[in-house]
Design an enzyme around this catalytic site. Sequence first.
Site, PDB file in Angstrom:
ATOM      1  N   TYR A 135       0.823  -1.220   0.000  1.00 35.62           N
ATOM      2  CA  TYR A 135       0.000   0.000   0.000  1.00 35.62           C
ATOM      3  C   TYR A 135       0.852   1.263   0.000  1.00 35.62           C
ATOM      4  O   TYR A 135       0.481   2.272  -0.585  1.00 35.62           O
ATOM      5  CB  TYR A 135      -0.892   0.029   1.248  1.00 35.62           C
ATOM      6  CG  TYR A 135      -2.277  -0.508   1.038  1.00 35.62           C
ATOM      7  CD1 TYR A 135      -2.472  -1.825   0.634  1.00 35.62           C
ATOM      8  CD2 TYR A 135      -3.390   0.294   1.251  1.00 35.62           C
ATOM      9  CE1 TYR A 135      -3.749  -2.321   0.457  1.00 35.62           C
ATOM     10  CE2 TYR A 135      -4.675  -0.197   1.078  1.00 35.62           C
ATOM     11  CZ  TYR A 135      -4.848  -1.497   0.681  1.00 35.62           C
ATOM     12  OH  TYR A 135      -6.108  -1.983   0.516  1.00 35.62           O
ATOM     13  N   LYS A 190       2.215 -15.332   2.809  1.00 35.66           N
ATOM     14  CA  LYS A 190       2.383 -16.022   1.516  1.00 35.66           C
ATOM     15  C   LYS A 190       3.857 -16.374   1.423  1.00 35.66           C
ATOM     16  O   LYS A 190       4.558 -16.031   0.462  1.00 35.66           O
ATOM     17  CB  LYS A 190       1.902 -15.113   0.374  1.00 35.66           C
ATOM     18  CG  LYS A 190       1.805 -15.791  -0.984  1.00 35.66           C
ATOM     19  CD  LYS A 190       0.662 -16.779  -1.103  1.00 35.66           C
ATOM     20  CE  LYS A 190       0.720 -17.509  -2.431  1.00 35.66           C
ATOM     21  NZ  LYS A 190      -0.258 -18.624  -2.512  1.00 35.66           N
ATOM     22  N   ASP A 222      -4.165 -17.814   0.668  1.00 33.89           N
ATOM     23  CA  ASP A 222      -5.195 -18.456  -0.160  1.00 33.89           C
ATOM     24  C   ASP A 222      -5.975 -19.480   0.662  1.00 33.89           C
ATOM     25  O   ASP A 222      -7.206 -19.549   0.604  1.00 33.89           O
ATOM     26  CB  ASP A 222      -4.594 -19.064  -1.439  1.00 33.89           C
ATOM     27  CG  ASP A 222      -3.344 -19.908  -1.178  1.00 33.89           C
ATOM     28  OD1 ASP A 222      -2.825 -19.904  -0.045  1.00 33.89           O
ATOM     29  OD2 ASP A 222      -2.880 -20.572  -2.126  1.00 33.89           O
ATOM     30  N   ASP A 246      -6.864  -6.383   3.969  1.00 34.53           N
ATOM     31  CA  ASP A 246      -7.932  -5.676   3.262  1.00 34.53           C
ATOM     32  C   ASP A 246      -8.906  -6.689   2.667  1.00 34.53           C
ATOM     33  O   ASP A 246     -10.125  -6.590   2.836  1.00 34.53           O
ATOM     34  CB  ASP A 246      -7.320  -4.806   2.156  1.00 34.53           C
ATOM     35  CG  ASP A 246      -8.365  -4.094   1.330  1.00 34.53           C
ATOM     36  OD1 ASP A 246      -9.320  -3.552   1.934  1.00 34.53           O
ATOM     37  OD2 ASP A 246      -8.244  -4.077   0.089  1.00 34.53           O
ATOM     38  N   ASP A 250     -12.917  -8.106   4.255  1.00 37.94           N
ATOM     39  CA  ASP A 250     -14.194  -8.000   3.527  1.00 37.94           C
ATOM     40  C   ASP A 250     -14.904  -9.346   3.499  1.00 37.94           C
ATOM     41  O   ASP A 250     -16.128  -9.424   3.663  1.00 37.94           O
ATOM     42  CB  ASP A 250     -13.977  -7.501   2.086  1.00 37.94           C
ATOM     43  CG  ASP A 250     -14.192  -6.000   1.955  1.00 37.94           C
ATOM     44  OD1 ASP A 250     -13.939  -5.279   2.936  1.00 37.94           O
ATOM     45  OD2 ASP A 250     -14.615  -5.548   0.863  1.00 37.94           O
TER      46      ASP A 250
HETATM   47  C1  IPM Z   1     -10.551  -0.411   3.675  1.00 40.53           C
HETATM   48  C2  IPM Z   1     -10.731   0.206   2.313  1.00 40.53           C
HETATM   49  C3  IPM Z   1      -9.522   1.084   2.008  1.00 40.53           C
HETATM   50  C4  IPM Z   1      -8.324   0.180   1.975  1.00 40.53           C
HETATM   51  C5  IPM Z   1      -9.615   1.917   0.730  1.00 40.53           C
HETATM   52  C6  IPM Z   1     -10.848   2.803   0.734  1.00 40.53           C
HETATM   53  C7  IPM Z   1      -8.382   2.750   0.491  1.00 40.53           C
HETATM   54  O1  IPM Z   1     -10.923  -0.776   1.356  1.00 40.53           O
HETATM   55  O2  IPM Z   1     -10.453   0.360   4.655  1.00 40.53           O
HETATM   56  O3  IPM Z   1     -10.528  -1.626   3.772  1.00 40.53           O
HETATM   57  O4  IPM Z   1      -8.029  -0.454   0.949  1.00 40.53           O
HETATM   58  O5  IPM Z   1      -7.656   0.082   2.998  1.00 40.53           O
HETATM   59 MG    MG Z   2     -11.123  -2.742   2.143  1.00 38.88          MG
END
Ligand code: IPM
Ligand code: MG
Length: 356
Positions: A135, A190, A222, A246, A250
């Site tokens: 990042y 990884k 993975d 990240d 999700d």
């Molecule tokens: C998160 C989001 C951010 C990230 C984006 C909006 C930059 O996806 O907080 O998970 O990738 O960290």
């Molecule tokens: Mg995110």
Amino acid sequence: MKIAILPGDGIGPEIIEQAVKVLSALGESFEMETAPVGGAGYEAHGHPLPEGTLKLAKEADAVLFGAVGDWKYDTLERALRPEQAILGLRKNLNLFANLRPAILYPELAGASTLKPEVVSGLDILIIRELTGDIYFGQPRGVRTAPDGAFKGEREGFDTMRYAESEIRRIAHVAFQAARKRGKRLTSVDKANVLETFQFWKDIVTDVHKEYQDVALDHMYVDNAAMQLVRAPKKFDVIVTGNMFGDILSDAAAMLTGSIGMLPSASLDAKNKGLYEPSHGSAPDIAGKGVANPLATILSAAMMLRYSLNRAEQADRIENAVKKVLVQGLRTPDIYEEGTRKVGTVEMGDAVVQALQ
Ligand code: IPM
Ligand code: MG
């Protein structure tokens, strides 16, 4: 105690309004100051993270953040896009430890896309390193490939890197968190392919020597993605790098039925923090009054617990959220037949009611 309130874009302002309402109902005298961020910062001051907003965030004891982003800013140069606001805040405030709990409230077991028996009782914590990795690694950009099979062609490139102290400090946060929970930590890497993550694995293994009461295991990313949807309850605490975290967070969010339920905390070494829902700005439903404010309200609870030393107030909010779920109130994202569909404001009001 001063709280910086940064509502941002899309549904950000509506959900933040509910969280502020809940905080105001606690009977504490917090000083709250609001500033524009993301697209709203760009509109007001020509930059997603205006100077005044950053200054406020720095001097406050904690930051409550809504969400940023809107498709209409996609054509702006990267430095001016709304996402730069959250990345800039994380970097400038040194918020290297991102805590993303995924809890499935029993009342919402049916809202998950996974079978209830796979997810019911789920309670895991993902700890994502937040200021390093690909990042932020330099160099990055688009250039003429200097070597390799595509030498001379244009190429995009980024740099994945982690310094030893960066890995150590996030490992300490993770072991300490595991110690307060089920005493099991899974480090996700990884290492079979990437040098950066072989190094990560070696350092985490070394830090483990100081935490022999915590069981540590290592998992490739993975496989971790697969295990998260196959048997998520086997996890207790997961620690991983910025990019893997990240993605995995999700996936973990969806186990719980709706990303609209999940809070997060991003902390520095002294537990000063930025608190935000795990979801984004959802411009498609902005202004319609249907967004789920619970992730933001629960983020405010995390703020009280981690940065403001008000654990009882955090408990009060979390219990109030449980209560409204038991009462059957649901925003559209978690609605099921037999429950009562409510909007953003009504949900916020119900939580305030349940505090009493
Ligand atoms: C998160 C989001 C951010 C990230 C984006 C909006 C930059 O996806 O907080 O998970 O990738 O960290
Ligand atoms: Mg995110």
